[in-house]
Design a protein around this motif. Structure first.
Motif, PDB file in Angstrom:
ATOM      1  N   ASP A 278       0.805  -1.226   0.000  1.00  9.90           N
ATOM      2  CA  ASP A 278       0.000   0.000   0.000  1.00  9.90           C
ATOM      3  C   ASP A 278       0.839   1.277   0.000  1.00  9.90           C
ATOM      4  O   ASP A 278       0.282   2.370   0.076  1.00  9.90           O
ATOM      5  N   GLY A 279       2.170   1.148  -0.094  1.00  9.41           N
ATOM      6  CA  GLY A 279       3.020   2.319   0.076  1.00  9.41           C
ATOM      7  C   GLY A 279       2.741   3.451  -0.879  1.00  9.41           C
ATOM      8  O   GLY A 279       2.614   4.617  -0.467  1.00  9.41           O
ATOM      9  N   ALA A 280       2.653   3.164  -2.162  1.00 10.33           N
ATOM     10  CA  ALA A 280       2.436   4.231  -3.143  1.00 10.33           C
ATOM     11  C   ALA A 280       1.066   4.870  -2.969  1.00 10.33           C
ATOM     12  O   ALA A 280       0.919   6.098  -3.067  1.00 10.33           O
ATOM     13  N   LEU A 281       0.061   4.048  -2.691  1.00  8.43           N
ATOM     14  CA  LEU A 281      -1.296   4.570  -2.511  1.00  8.43           C
ATOM     15  C   LEU A 281      -1.374   5.412  -1.244  1.00  8.43           C
ATOM     16  O   LEU A 281      -1.969   6.502  -1.242  1.00  8.43           O
ATOM     17  N   ASP A 282      -0.767   4.935  -0.165  1.00 10.81           N
ATOM     18  CA  ASP A 282      -0.737   5.725   1.069  1.00 10.81           C
ATOM     19  C   ASP A 282      -0.016   7.047   0.838  1.00 10.81           C
ATOM     20  O   ASP A 282      -0.433   8.101   1.344  1.00 10.81           O
ATOM     21  N   ALA A 283       1.084   7.017   0.104  1.00 14.12           N
ATOM     22  CA  ALA A 283       1.845   8.238  -0.153  1.00 14.12           C
ATOM     23  C   ALA A 283       1.012   9.243  -0.952  1.00 14.12           C
ATOM     24  O   ALA A 283       1.059  10.454  -0.687  1.00 14.12           O
ATOM     25  N   GLN A 284       0.237   8.754  -1.907  1.00 13.88           N
ATOM     26  CA  GLN A 284      -0.608   9.651  -2.680  1.00 13.88           C
ATOM     27  C   GLN A 284      -1.655  10.319  -1.789  1.00 13.88           C
ATOM     28  O   GLN A 284      -1.903  11.521  -1.893  1.00 13.88           O
ATOM     29  N   HIS A 285      -2.253   9.537  -0.891  1.00 13.13           N
ATOM     30  CA  HIS A 285      -3.271  10.094   0.003  1.00 13.13           C
ATOM     31  C   HIS A 285      -2.675  11.147   0.925  1.00 13.13           C
ATOM     32  O   HIS A 285      -3.307  12.164   1.223  1.00 13.13           O
ATOM     33  N   VAL A 286      -1.453  10.923   1.388  1.00  6.67           N
ATOM     34  CA  VAL A 286      -0.857  11.808   2.392  1.00  6.67           C
ATOM     35  C   VAL A 286      -0.129  12.991   1.755  1.00  6.67           C
ATOM     36  O   VAL A 286      -0.251  14.132   2.209  1.00  6.67           O
ATOM     37  N   PHE A 287       0.647  12.734   0.699  1.00  4.91           N
ATOM     38  CA  PHE A 287       1.525  13.762   0.142  1.00  4.91           C
ATOM     39  C   PHE A 287       1.012  14.383  -1.147  1.00  4.91           C
ATOM     40  O   PHE A 287       1.467  15.471  -1.514  1.00  4.91           O
ATOM     41  N   GLY A 288       0.133  13.701  -1.886  1.00  7.79           N
ATOM     42  CA  GLY A 288      -0.184  14.168  -3.226  1.00  7.79           C
ATOM     43  C   GLY A 288       1.081  14.192  -4.070  1.00  7.79           C
ATOM     44  O   GLY A 288       1.876  13.254  -4.031  1.00  7.79           O
ATOM     45  N   ASP A 289       1.281  15.271  -4.815  1.00  8.68           N
ATOM     46  CA  ASP A 289       2.501  15.339  -5.628  1.00  8.68           C
ATOM     47  C   ASP A 289       3.629  16.074  -4.909  1.00  8.68           C
ATOM     48  O   ASP A 289       4.677  16.338  -5.509  1.00  8.68           O
ATOM     49  N   LEU A 290       3.430  16.398  -3.626  1.00  9.44           N
ATOM     50  CA  LEU A 290       4.470  17.009  -2.793  1.00  9.44           C
ATOM     51  C   LEU A 290       5.038  18.252  -3.479  1.00  9.44           C
ATOM     52  O   LEU A 290       6.252  18.393  -3.639  1.00  9.44           O
ATOM     53  N   ASP A 291       4.134  19.132  -3.871  1.00 12.58           N
ATOM     54  CA  ASP A 291       4.530  20.377  -4.544  1.00 12.58           C
ATOM     55  C   ASP A 291       5.382  20.112  -5.777  1.00 12.58           C
ATOM     56  O   ASP A 291       6.342  20.835  -6.076  1.00 12.58           O
ATOM     57  N   GLY A 292       5.041  19.059  -6.504  1.00 16.66           N
ATOM     58  CA  GLY A 292       5.739  18.732  -7.737  1.00 16.66           C
ATOM     59  C   GLY A 292       6.993  17.912  -7.558  1.00 16.66           C
ATOM     60  O   GLY A 292       7.655  17.580  -8.539  1.00 16.66           O
ATOM     61  N   ARG A 293       7.329  17.533  -6.326  1.00 16.03           N
ATOM     62  CA  ARG A 293       8.557  16.770  -6.074  1.00 16.03           C
ATOM     63  C   ARG A 293       8.321  15.268  -6.077  1.00 16.03           C
ATOM     64  O   ARG A 293       9.284  14.498  -5.971  1.00 16.03           O
ATOM     65  N   ARG A 294       7.072  14.852  -6.195  1.00 11.25           N
ATOM     66  CA  ARG A 294       6.748  13.428  -6.207  1.00 11.25           C
ATOM     67  C   ARG A 294       5.799  13.147  -7.370  1.00 11.25           C
ATOM     68  O   ARG A 294       4.797  13.845  -7.528  1.00 11.25           O
ATOM     69  N   PRO A 295       6.075  12.120  -8.208  1.00  8.98           N
ATOM     70  CA  PRO A 295       5.150  11.803  -9.296  1.00  8.98           C
ATOM     71  C   PRO A 295       3.802  11.367  -8.730  1.00  8.98           C
ATOM     72  O   PRO A 295       3.727  10.431  -7.919  1.00  8.98           O
TER      73      PRO A 295
END
Length: 218
Positions: free
Chosen positions: A14-31
């Motif tokens: 669930d790591g990528a899905l959890d990261a999307q829920h919490v961080f979104g695109d992290l101000d453009g620093r995360r795909p």
């Protein structure tokens, strides 16, 4: 990804899905994670993930930095600021367990586990094959709570062959070399020395042993 249906859960699944829920695109620093499709057949679970395309190549084909890099000060500032954003997030995901530290640090570094002063949230796989310029951080499967400074210590460990860049990391992250960062440095040094014992990252062995000696003196 695929796994037996009864094991298709947990931190990595669930790591990528959890990261999307919490961080979104992290101000453009995360795909950004754009879509997730789950399916199952014959007691096997499958998950397909579609992320935003990253046009920039990673800075190294291998986690261990081999080429000499010349990155602008603004890139280092972006990295430090992004890791601060990540660190401030509250989560119950765990990237580094106290039990692991208590076992691995004495075994591989040769010191008692340093006292923990602060747990923060970390990417937990910060190496040069997961970073681009302009800055994007890739591969978020393992993120979670870890000792303060684990991200900087991990990047430093994978940079030990390039002394100039390693010194730049220490400049960018003053937690390295400080009492507050000792637990993170010892954890990462133990992790990498454990991989050496298993036959991986052998090019770093001498540098990791020098680092462990420095940690023992500290």
């Amino acid at each position: 990804m695929s796994a037996p249906e009864d094991k298709a859960s947990g931190k990595l699944w669930d790591g990528a899905l959890d990261a999307q829920h919490v961080f979104g695109d992290l101000d453009g620093r995360r795909p950004a994670l754009l879509a997730v499709h789950d399916a199952s057949a014959d007691t096997t679970a499958y998950r397909a993930e579609l992320s935003a395309r990253v046009d920039q190549p990673v800075l190294s084909d291998d986690p261990v930095l081999q080429p000499h890099l010349q990155l602008p000060d603004s890139w280092w500032e972006d990295l430090a600021g992004t890791l601060e954003q990540v660190a401030a997030v509250d989560t119950d995901r765990v990237a580094v367990r106290q039990q692991y530290m208590d076992r691995a640090i004495p075994e591989f570094v040769g010191i008692p586990t340093p006292a923990m002063t602060c747990w923060t949230t970390a990417h937990a796989d910060l190496h040069w094959a997961n970073i681009t310029s302009p800055l994007r951080l890739l591969d978020w499967e393992g993120w979670g709570r870890a000792p303060e400074g684990v991200g900087a210590a991990t990047l430093y460990a994978y940079t030990l062959l390039q002394t100039d860049t390693a010194a730049r990391i220490r400049d960018a992250f003053p937690v390295l070399g400080s009492p507050a960062g000792l637990a993170a440095e010892a954890t990462v040094c133990a992790q990498l020395l454990q991989t050496v014992a298993r036959g991986y990252n052998l090019t770093l062995e001498a540098q990791l042993r020098d680092w462990s000696e420095e940690l023992r003196h500290r």
